[in-house]
Design a protein around this motif. Structure first.
Motif, PDB file in Angstrom:
ATOM      1  N   ILE A   1       0.926  -1.154  -0.154  1.00 65.60           N
ATOM      2  CA  ILE A   1      -0.145  -0.084  -0.228  1.00 65.60           C
ATOM      3  C   ILE A   1       0.544   0.967  -0.011  1.00 65.60           C
ATOM      4  N   THR A   2       1.986   1.279   0.566  1.00 65.59           N
ATOM      5  CA  THR A   2       2.498   2.518   0.787  1.00 65.59           C
ATOM      6  C   THR A   2       3.223   2.723  -0.871  1.00 65.59           C
ATOM      7  N   MET A   3       4.513   1.424  -1.467  1.00 66.55           N
ATOM      8  CA  MET A   3       5.061   1.303  -2.322  1.00 66.55           C
ATOM      9  C   MET A   3       3.862   2.093  -3.892  1.00 66.55           C
ATOM     10  N   SER A   4       2.663   1.712  -3.573  1.00 68.72           N
ATOM     11  CA  SER A   4       1.566   1.980  -4.317  1.00 68.72           C
ATOM     12  C   SER A   4       1.389   3.733  -4.236  1.00 68.72           C
ATOM     13  N   VAL A   5       1.882   4.043  -3.007  1.00 65.89           N
ATOM     14  CA  VAL A   5       1.119   5.792  -3.201  1.00 65.89           C
ATOM     15  C   VAL A   5       2.673   6.859  -3.424  1.00 65.89           C
TER      16      VAL A   5
ATOM     17  N   SER B   1       9.187  14.091   0.450  1.00 67.30           N
ATOM     18  CA  SER B   1      10.837  12.776   0.172  1.00 67.30           C
ATOM     19  C   SER B   1       9.324  11.661   0.483  1.00 67.30           C
ATOM     20  N   PHE B   2      10.320  10.747   0.381  1.00 67.67           N
ATOM     21  CA  PHE B   2       8.876   9.152   0.860  1.00 67.67           C
ATOM     22  C   PHE B   2       9.874   7.864   1.453  1.00 67.67           C
ATOM     23  N   THR B   3      10.143   7.612   2.781  1.00 65.10           N
ATOM     24  CA  THR B   3      10.490   6.571   3.250  1.00 65.10           C
ATOM     25  C   THR B   3       9.847   5.543   3.908  1.00 65.10           C
ATOM     26  N   PHE B   4       9.916   3.928   3.715  1.00 69.25           N
ATOM     27  CA  PHE B   4       9.230   2.908   4.246  1.00 69.25           C
ATOM     28  C   PHE B   4      10.701   1.961   4.567  1.00 69.25           C
ATOM     29  N   ASP B   5      10.499   1.204   6.104  1.00 70.97           N
ATOM     30  CA  ASP B   5      11.036   1.296   6.306  1.00 70.97           C
ATOM     31  C   ASP B   5      10.720   0.322   7.918  1.00 70.97           C
TER      32      ASP B   5
ATOM     33  N   ILE C   1       7.744  11.813   4.724  1.00 70.48           N
ATOM     34  CA  ILE C   1       7.058  11.044   4.992  1.00 70.48           C
ATOM     35  C   ILE C   1       7.665   9.684   5.670  1.00 70.48           C
ATOM     36  N   PHE C   2       7.648   9.478   6.764  1.00 73.32           N
ATOM     37  CA  PHE C   2       8.275   7.943   7.166  1.00 73.32           C
ATOM     38  C   PHE C   2       7.365   7.138   7.480  1.00 73.32           C
ATOM     39  N   VAL C   3       7.652   5.991   6.725  1.00 68.34           N
ATOM     40  CA  VAL C   3       5.352   4.928   7.417  1.00 68.34           C
ATOM     41  C   VAL C   3       7.332   3.833   7.836  1.00 68.34           C
ATOM     42  N   ASN C   4       7.395   3.521   8.733  1.00 74.94           N
ATOM     43  CA  ASN C   4       8.375   2.262   9.762  1.00 74.94           C
ATOM     44  C   ASN C   4       7.237   1.123  10.654  1.00 74.94           C
ATOM     45  N   ILE C   5       7.607  -0.284  10.357  1.00 74.74           N
ATOM     46  CA  ILE C   5       7.039  -1.227  10.867  1.00 74.74           C
ATOM     47  C   ILE C   5       7.957  -1.962  12.294  1.00 74.74           C
ATOM     48  N   TYR C   6       7.531  -1.599  13.145  1.00 77.65           N
ATOM     49  CA  TYR C   6       8.147  -2.493  14.371  1.00 77.65           C
ATOM     50  C   TYR C   6       7.575  -2.880  15.390  1.00 77.65           C
ATOM     51  N   LEU C   7       8.760  -4.169  15.983  1.00 77.30           N
ATOM     52  CA  LEU C   7       7.549  -5.144  16.908  1.00 77.30           C
ATOM     53  C   LEU C   7       7.777  -4.268  18.658  1.00 77.30           C
TER      54      LEU C   7
END
Ligand code: ADP
Length: 488
Positions: A318-322, A332-336, A372-378
């Motif tokens: 979903i992040t990549m699609s936008v 600037s857009f970062t996904f991590d 904008i940053f999108v980040n996923i962690y546990l």
């Protein structure tokens, strides 16, 4: 008098009994009669025992002392009178007059004057008048006599008893002291009876008012439920009615676009108007969809389809699609991600809506040149998804309110960003439906970070999808819809 007693004992009379006076009188009469019935049974048994004692123990004394004979006869007479009272009362069963005060007045007088007689008789034997004292105290505590009833009952008995004492006692000092004792105790019984009556009356009124307000509340509740049902139906209906013409406008616009393209017609102005029509159609579609969804959530018939899926892949897709759209806006857009793969039980469709909503807000409220940053962690057995921007931020006093429905920080007509204030409340509901949580860290002028926390759980009962279908597969429309508030 009543004011003085109120002042001393706090038995307030300033409550509104007008509606319930008759009801209270019926209730009081019924209770008094029931209590008389119980007392009557006790007195019958007591008299039987006393008669037996008279026959066995006191029999020899009756020869030398006439008072013992009077006692014996009084026991027999009262036994018969109570039996007659019961017979009279029982014969009236089913009749309305059963609630009549007459029954308990008769009973009170039988008992009272029996005790007056016993008391005066005992004066001869032992110089004590206890039977009368016990009787008036018992009546004042067990029965609910109104002040007038109590006054008449006690006043007449005082006169009779004192008259009897004058007749019996020759020593003046003893006589005065006994008269004073009888009068004080009768007055005391009257006060006890008064307090007893008014506290019962007060409780009765209180119970009645609680019952009245409960039924009023039930009525209001029923009306509210009816209103809620009507509102839900209205929303569903109006959404459908709005969607139908909108679909026609939207498809006509698309047909126009195709026709113009096929004919090689390329006019900047026409293209600009077509784009405007399209974007505003998307906005309306989004608004109607959101309204419909919150309506479904309110009516608790919004379905959640839990599937064990790879949450990392869903977010990444979903992040990549936008990404392209975001970068086109000069951001600037970062996904991590900390994790390569994480299977949890969630609803893919709803996760996508949550992400699109948060991302569209991040784009909307971040100026060109921002990030904008999108980040996923546990963290603590939870999957945390962070959507962070370097935008305008939210004032700290409002930050907790933005998840409320229709809440917008800038409510002025001239606000610089479009929106309905539904998005975040919907996001919150969608997250909570999946047993998750959402909160925001923000600083005015520095940016905001929305963190969605989903439990790291898998269900054994449902299927697992390792590669959930990507949003790009035929769902570009959804991105257009979710980002429709953002203008170039
Ligand atoms: P809207 O459709 O008006 O954007 P939302 O419920 O999505 O409604 O957001 C509510 C309000 O929260 C917005 O009007 C905005 O003031 C504030 N808000 C939401 N996201 C952000 C963000 N990333 N940065 C700054 N403010 C935000």
């Amino acid at each position: 008098m009543s004011k003085l007693l109120n002042y001393i004992f706090g038995t307030s009379m300033d409550f509104n009994m007008t509606n319930y006076v008759n009801e209270f009188e019926e209730y009081r009469t019924l209770i008094n009669i029931k209590r008389c019935e119980k007392l009557g049974k006790v007195i019958l048994i007591l008299n039987l025992i006393l008669i037996l004692v008279d026959i066995t123990v006191y029999k020899p004394m009756r020869i030398g002392n006439v008072s013992y004979s009077y006692l014996f006869y009084s026991h027999i007479i009262v036994f018969i009178l109570i039996l007659l009272w019961f017979a009279f009362f029982k014969l009236r069963i089913g009749c309305r007059s059963k609630k009549s005060k007459f029954y308990y007045h008769i009973f009170i007088n039988i008992i009272l004057y029996w005790c007056v007689f016993m008391g005066l008789n005992a004066m001869y034997i032992s110089g004590k008048i206890f039977a009368y004292f016990i009787c008036i105290l018992l009546l004042s505590t067990v029965l609910y006599l109104n002040p007038l009833e109590a006054f008449i009952t006690y006043f007449i008995s005082i006169i009779v008893v004192n008259g009897g004492l004058i007749f019996i006692i020759s020593n003046l000092n003893v006589l005065y002291s006994d008269i004073i004792n009888v009068t004080i105790l009768s007055l005391f019984s009257f006060i006890v009876s008064y307090i007893n009556f008014f506290s019962r009356k007060k409780n009765f009124l209180y119970e009645k008012s609680i019952m009245a307000s409960r039924s009023e509340l039930e009525l209001v509740n029923q009306k509210l439920q009816q209103y809620e049902r009507e509102k839900t139906d209205f929303y569903a209906n109006i959404s459908h009615e709005l969607k139908t013409p909108l679909n026609v406008i939207f498809s006509s616009e698309q047909m126009m676009e195709i026709t113009l393209n096929e004919n090689g017609y390329n006019n900047l102005k026409i293209n600009k108007y077509l784009k405007m029509m399209k974007q505003n159609s998307y906005r309306l579609i989004r608004l109607i969809g959101n309204l419909n969804d919150i309506n479904k959530i309110d009516a608790t018939n919004f379905e959640v389809k839990f599937i064990n899926s790879d949450i990392i892949k869903i977010i990444e897709d979903i992040t990549m699609s936008v990404a392209e759209f975001v970068e086109d806006k000069g951001l600037s857009f970062t996904f991590d991600t900390e994790l390569e793969e994480k299977i949890i039980s969630c609803d893919q469709d709803k996760i996508e809506r949550i992400m699109l909503n948060l991302l569209s807000n991040a784009v909307k409220f971040t100026d060109k040149g921002g990030s904008i940053f999108v980040n996923i962690y546990l963290e603590h057995n939870n999957v945390c998804i962070s959507v962070k921007d370097t935008g305008i931020g939210i004032p700290s006093n409002i930050k907790d309110l933005i998840f409320d429905r229709f809440m917008q920080v800038d409510k002025s007509m001239s606000r610089s960003h479009e929106g309905s204030g539904i998005g975040l409340s919907l996001v919150k509901s969608l997250v909570e439906m999946q047993n998750g949580n959402i909160y925001v860290n923000t600083k005015l002028g520095e940016g905001s970070e929305f963190i969605v926390i989903l439990p790291d759980t898998m269900s054994s009962e449902i299927e697992s999808v390792k590669n959930p279908c990507s949003i790009v597969d035929g769902q570009v429309e959804r991105i257009n819809i979710e980002f429709s508030d953002i203008y170039d």
